[in-house]
Design a protein around this motif. Structure first.
Motif, PDB file in Angstrom:
ATOM      1  N   ILE A 173      45.585  40.699  31.034  1.00  0.00           N
ATOM      2  CA  ILE A 173      45.796  41.455  32.267  1.00  0.00           C
ATOM      3  C   ILE A 173      45.339  40.599  33.442  1.00  0.00           C
ATOM      4  CG2 ILE A 173      45.194  43.546  33.549  1.00  0.00           C
ATOM      5  CD1 ILE A 173      44.537  44.842  30.816  1.00  0.00           C
ATOM      6  N   VAL A 174      46.187  40.495  34.451  1.00  0.00           N
ATOM      7  CA  VAL A 174      45.855  39.761  35.670  1.00  0.00           C
ATOM      8  C   VAL A 174      45.625  40.773  36.789  1.00  0.00           C
ATOM      9  CG1 VAL A 174      46.579  38.006  37.325  1.00  0.00           C
ATOM     10  CG2 VAL A 174      47.306  37.838  34.937  1.00  0.00           C
ATOM     11  N   VAL A 175      44.508  40.639  37.479  1.00  0.00           N
ATOM     12  CA  VAL A 175      44.180  41.558  38.575  1.00  0.00           C
ATOM     13  C   VAL A 175      43.959  40.740  39.845  1.00  0.00           C
ATOM     14  CG1 VAL A 175      42.601  43.321  39.423  1.00  0.00           C
ATOM     15  CG2 VAL A 175      43.106  43.191  36.982  1.00  0.00           C
ATOM     16  N   VAL A 176      44.528  41.198  40.949  1.00  0.00           N
ATOM     17  CA  VAL A 176      44.319  40.554  42.246  1.00  0.00           C
ATOM     18  C   VAL A 176      43.643  41.564  43.174  1.00  0.00           C
ATOM     19  CG1 VAL A 176      45.388  39.392  44.209  1.00  0.00           C
ATOM     20  CG2 VAL A 176      46.375  39.133  41.925  1.00  0.00           C
ATOM     21  N   ALA A 177      42.549  41.148  43.808  1.00  0.00           N
ATOM     22  CA  ALA A 177      41.785  42.036  44.686  1.00  0.00           C
ATOM     23  C   ALA A 177      41.486  41.327  45.998  1.00  0.00           C
ATOM     24  CB  ALA A 177      40.489  42.470  44.008  1.00  0.00           C
ATOM     25  N   ALA A 178      41.151  42.126  47.011  1.00  0.00           N
ATOM     26  CA  ALA A 178      40.918  41.579  48.354  1.00  0.00           C
ATOM     27  C   ALA A 178      39.464  41.242  48.614  1.00  0.00           C
ATOM     28  CB  ALA A 178      41.413  42.560  49.407  1.00  0.00           C
ATOM     29  N   SER A 179      38.557  41.598  47.701  1.00  0.00           N
ATOM     30  CA  SER A 179      37.142  41.300  47.904  1.00  0.00           C
ATOM     31  C   SER A 179      36.476  41.080  46.557  1.00  0.00           C
ATOM     32  CB  SER A 179      36.443  42.445  48.643  1.00  0.00           C
ATOM     33  OG  SER A 179      36.362  43.600  47.823  1.00  0.00           O
ATOM     34  N   ALA A 180      35.324  40.411  46.582  1.00  0.00           N
ATOM     35  CA  ALA A 180      34.570  40.197  45.343  1.00  0.00           C
ATOM     36  C   ALA A 180      34.105  41.533  44.771  1.00  0.00           C
ATOM     37  CB  ALA A 180      33.368  39.289  45.626  1.00  0.00           C
ATOM     38  N   SER A 181      33.717  42.468  45.652  1.00  0.00           N
ATOM     39  CA  SER A 181      33.264  43.784  45.194  1.00  0.00           C
ATOM     40  C   SER A 181      34.383  44.529  44.484  1.00  0.00           C
ATOM     41  CB  SER A 181      32.763  44.615  46.382  1.00  0.00           C
ATOM     42  OG  SER A 181      31.657  43.990  47.007  1.00  0.00           O
ATOM     43  N   ASP A 182      35.603  44.470  45.039  1.00  0.00           N
ATOM     44  CA  ASP A 182      36.746  45.131  44.399  1.00  0.00           C
ATOM     45  C   ASP A 182      37.075  44.479  43.063  1.00  0.00           C
ATOM     46  OD1 ASP A 182      36.928  46.849  46.502  1.00  0.00           O
ATOM     47  OD2 ASP A 182      38.660  45.888  47.435  1.00  0.00           O
ATOM     48  N   ALA A 183      37.020  43.137  43.027  1.00  0.00           N
ATOM     49  CA  ALA A 183      37.350  42.428  41.786  1.00  0.00           C
ATOM     50  C   ALA A 183      36.375  42.791  40.665  1.00  0.00           C
ATOM     51  CB  ALA A 183      37.340  40.915  42.027  1.00  0.00           C
ATOM     52  N   LEU A 184      35.092  42.844  40.987  1.00  0.00           N
ATOM     53  CA  LEU A 184      34.090  43.215  39.983  1.00  0.00           C
ATOM     54  C   LEU A 184      34.199  44.688  39.610  1.00  0.00           C
ATOM     55  CD1 LEU A 184      31.173  41.147  41.470  1.00  0.00           C
ATOM     56  CD2 LEU A 184      31.962  40.945  39.109  1.00  0.00           C
ATOM     57  N   THR A 185      34.472  45.534  40.594  1.00  0.00           N
ATOM     58  CA  THR A 185      34.588  46.970  40.320  1.00  0.00           C
ATOM     59  C   THR A 185      35.753  47.264  39.387  1.00  0.00           C
ATOM     60  OG1 THR A 185      33.612  47.563  42.460  1.00  0.00           O
ATOM     61  CG2 THR A 185      34.945  49.236  41.365  1.00  0.00           C
ATOM     62  N   VAL A 186      36.917  46.688  39.672  1.00  0.00           N
ATOM     63  CA  VAL A 186      38.083  46.958  38.831  1.00  0.00           C
ATOM     64  C   VAL A 186      37.895  46.367  37.440  1.00  0.00           C
ATOM     65  CG1 VAL A 186      39.400  44.917  39.576  1.00  0.00           C
ATOM     66  CG2 VAL A 186      40.601  46.948  38.744  1.00  0.00           C
ATOM     67  N   THR A 187      37.228  45.232  37.344  1.00  0.00           N
ATOM     68  CA  THR A 187      36.983  44.629  36.031  1.00  0.00           C
ATOM     69  C   THR A 187      36.088  45.520  35.177  1.00  0.00           C
ATOM     70  OG1 THR A 187      37.243  42.377  36.912  1.00  0.00           O
ATOM     71  CG2 THR A 187      36.035  42.618  34.840  1.00  0.00           C
ATOM     72  N   LEU A 188      35.005  46.017  35.758  1.00  0.00           N
ATOM     73  CA  LEU A 188      34.108  46.890  35.000  1.00  0.00           C
ATOM     74  C   LEU A 188      34.757  48.236  34.716  1.00  0.00           C
ATOM     75  CD1 LEU A 188      30.546  46.226  36.455  1.00  0.00           C
ATOM     76  CD2 LEU A 188      31.713  45.165  34.530  1.00  0.00           C
ATOM     77  N   ALA A 189      35.624  48.697  35.607  1.00  0.00           N
ATOM     78  CA  ALA A 189      36.344  49.950  35.355  1.00  0.00           C
ATOM     79  C   ALA A 189      37.261  49.809  34.147  1.00  0.00           C
ATOM     80  CB  ALA A 189      37.142  50.350  36.591  1.00  0.00           C
ATOM     81  N   ILE A 190      37.949  48.678  34.044  1.00  0.00           N
ATOM     82  CA  ILE A 190      38.834  48.439  32.897  1.00  0.00           C
ATOM     83  C   ILE A 190      38.016  48.283  31.616  1.00  0.00           C
ATOM     84  CG2 ILE A 190      40.491  46.807  31.917  1.00  0.00           C
ATOM     85  CD1 ILE A 190      41.456  46.277  34.802  1.00  0.00           C
ATOM     86  N   ILE A 191      36.856  47.616  31.720  1.00  0.00           N
ATOM     87  CA  ILE A 191      35.967  47.493  30.562  1.00  0.00           C
ATOM     88  C   ILE A 191      35.498  48.876  30.103  1.00  0.00           C
ATOM     89  CG2 ILE A 191      33.651  46.734  29.860  1.00  0.00           C
ATOM     90  CD1 ILE A 191      34.132  44.170  31.460  1.00  0.00           C
ATOM     91  N   ASP A 192      35.144  49.745  31.052  1.00  0.00           N
ATOM     92  CA  ASP A 192      34.741  51.115  30.719  1.00  0.00           C
ATOM     93  C   ASP A 192      35.884  51.877  30.060  1.00  0.00           C
ATOM     94  OD1 ASP A 192      32.084  51.176  31.427  1.00  0.00           O
ATOM     95  OD2 ASP A 192      32.424  51.917  33.454  1.00  0.00           O
ATOM     96  N   TYR A 193      37.081  51.715  30.605  1.00  0.00           N
ATOM     97  CA  TYR A 193      38.229  52.457  30.078  1.00  0.00           C
ATOM     98  C   TYR A 193      38.500  52.075  28.623  1.00  0.00           C
ATOM     99  CZ  TYR A 193      43.024  53.986  29.371  1.00  0.00           C
ATOM    100  OH  TYR A 193      44.167  54.564  28.853  1.00  0.00           O
ATOM    101  N   PHE A 194      38.568  50.776  28.353  1.00  0.00           N
ATOM    102  CA  PHE A 194      38.889  50.343  26.995  1.00  0.00           C
ATOM    103  C   PHE A 194      37.700  50.458  26.045  1.00  0.00           C
ATOM    104  CE2 PHE A 194      42.488  48.165  29.079  1.00  0.00           C
ATOM    105  CZ  PHE A 194      43.507  48.583  28.234  1.00  0.00           C
TER     106      PHE A 194
END
Length: 502
Positions: free
Chosen positions: A158-179
């Protein structure tokens, strides 16, 4: 209606849309600026603006690839950075194709166990479809909640593009939580609980690499809307490194730039949930080499059971400083020993049987590691017995390899440092033996000197005397010879952890 000049007030919105629709499908129009040029003087008529926005959605779906799901309303930050907005219709615009901006971030994620799951579910296609929907739809919705866009690549990537470091880390941990069916993120604005059929899927672990925040790392958006460039490749290398360090657990590796921008973004009043909840601790993990480029890296530690690594952060930083300063004469070795002692003492208590025994030890504990490290430091510093100290280091590595969950990064640095010193060992022993031959009368006790001369023809006895002599305090050139070899081989002693194709 075959020409735009045929448009009149009697022309319906449907007919106008059909006119543009045909040209978009025929690739005559592939951008909003081309649509605007085709519409010509009609742009001044506000009545056709809704039609143009619908055509824009078609253009976006067909030509924006990764970013087709993005809109000004749902992804405001990304929109401002990636889109050249139209001056009249700000909801539409053209996607930038070359980017070199400091506040764009790419996360590469890989699902552990995907292939095995597919093999185990080959007779249950509904499970495969459920996972497919989870990756393609649920992950996309989670990403949108975090202001990011995501795209599935090659099955389990999965490739994710975000506009900030906070968003990039947040979405990564959210996906980790989901799976992973975990609750690390603790952000009510980003729901990560599975629903529907996805709830029956097993828990998956995720390895991730996040990079960005650097103006010298351009990102290319291809004609099909796909991503290319060093930013994407370096993110993939970080993900591979995370997978190497934790093949069975979720792990997130980031560049130092991501860490610094995360701290900067949360230095004011508007802080993200990750920062407010102290969810992440960044552990300096040294420099990673990738295709001739050196990437300063960190591990984003988010699991409570891994926070013990904070306790040896200072020792790890000291080791990296010594490596960067090429302090191979002594400090790198002693810093490594201090790191091993602290890491073994900080991790959860362990008692590990050693079968077969290592250096006469049948059991490994933190006290065992400390004992071996202190013996190695004594041999290196006080006795100047570098060969003996390296022998103890090899024993230490063998012990640590048997300890379950011993930090892989620490172990990798121990292996790498030992390998660099081993490059010198044969030449060092040869040079030391020459010194012994020159000064045998002073090194060998008088009552044994005749025996020594006789024994020179007997290799085993001769080597035993050499070993004794190497440890003799009377041999004054040991340190000088060792330091001389290190200086003569500085180009061989450069050390970085390499990840990627040779």
């Amino acid at each position: 209606m075959k020409e735009i000049s045929e448009y009149s007030r009697a022309t319906s919105d449907y007919e106008l849309f059909s006119f543009f629709y045909d040209r978009v499908l025929n690739r005559e129009i592939v951008s909003f600026s081309a649509l605007r040029e085709c519409a010509g003087p009609l742009m001044r008529d506000p009545r056709i603006h809704p039609v143009l926005l619908k055509v824009f959605e078609l253009i976006k779906t067909l030509n924006w690839g990764y970013f087709s799901q993005m809109s000004r309303e749902t992804h405001r930050q990304l929109w401002e950075k990636l889109v050249i907005a139209d001056k009249d219709l700000v909801e539409a615009g053209d996607l930038k194709r070359t980017l070199s901006i400091p506040d764009l971030y790419v996360a590469m994620l890989d699902i552990h166990g995907y292939t095995k799951f597919c093999q185990d579910s080959r007779k249950n296609l509904s499970m495969l479809h459920t996972l497919d929907r989870a990756i393609n739809h649920d992950v996309r919705d989670i990403s949108a909640r975090c202001g990011a866009v995501s795209q599935r690549e090659r099955g389990d990537e999965i490739v994710v593009v975000a506009a900030s470091a906070s968003d990039a880390l947040t979405v990564t941990l959210a996906i980790i939580d989901y799976f992973g069916k975990t609750s690390v993120l603790r952000d009510p604005a980003v729901p990560v609980r599975r629903s529907g059929d996805a709830a029956i899927l097993p828990a998956f672990k995720i390895s991730a690499g996040i990079t960005g925040g650097n103006t010298s790392s351009p990102l290319i958006i291809t004609e099909q809307g796909n991503l290319a460039g060093f930013l994407l490749n370096s993110g993939a290398r970080l993900q591979v490194r995370a997978d190497e360090l934790s093949p069975t657990d979720s792990r997130v590796m980031v560049t130092k730039q991501v860490q610094m921008h995360f701290s900067k973004e949360n230095s004011g009043d508007d802080k993200c949930a990750l920062f407010t909840n102290d969810t992440i601790y960044f552990l300096d993990t040294g420099t990673l080499e990738f295709k001739g480029v050196l990437l300063p890296t960190c591990e984003a530690i988010f699991r409570t059971e891994d926070r013990y690594k904070e306790q040896f952060s200072a020792e790890m930083t000291a080791l990296f400083t010594s490596i960067n300063g090429n302090l191979w004469e002594q400090k790198i070795f002693t810093d490594l020993m201090q790191l091993l002692i602290k890491a073994a003492g900080a991790m959860p208590l362990f008692t590990c049987a050693l079968d077969p025994p290592v250096r006469g030890l049948n059991t490994a504990t933190s006290a065992t590691v400390r004992q071996l490290c202190e013996g190695a430091v004594k041999a290196w510093v006080q006795d100047e017995d570098y060969a003996g100290a390296l022998d103890l280091l090899r024993g230490l590595i063998a012990v640590m390899e048997r300890i379950p969950r011993f930090d892989r990064l620490v172990l990798d640095y121990a292996r790498g440092i030992c390998a660099r010193y081993d490059l010198l060992l044969e030449d060092y022993i040869a040079a030391l033996d020459q010194e012994i031959d020159k000064n045998a009368a002073a090194l060998i006790p008088p009552d044994q000197f005749r025996t020594y001369n006789v024994a020179r023809n007997a290799v085993r006895i001769y080597e035993n005397f050499r070993l004794q002599s190497r440890r003799s305090p009377a041999l004054t050139k040991k340190k000088a010879l060792w330091y001389k070899l290190i200086k003569a081989n500085q180009d061989k002693m450069t050390m970085t952890l390499y990840s990627g194709k040779k």
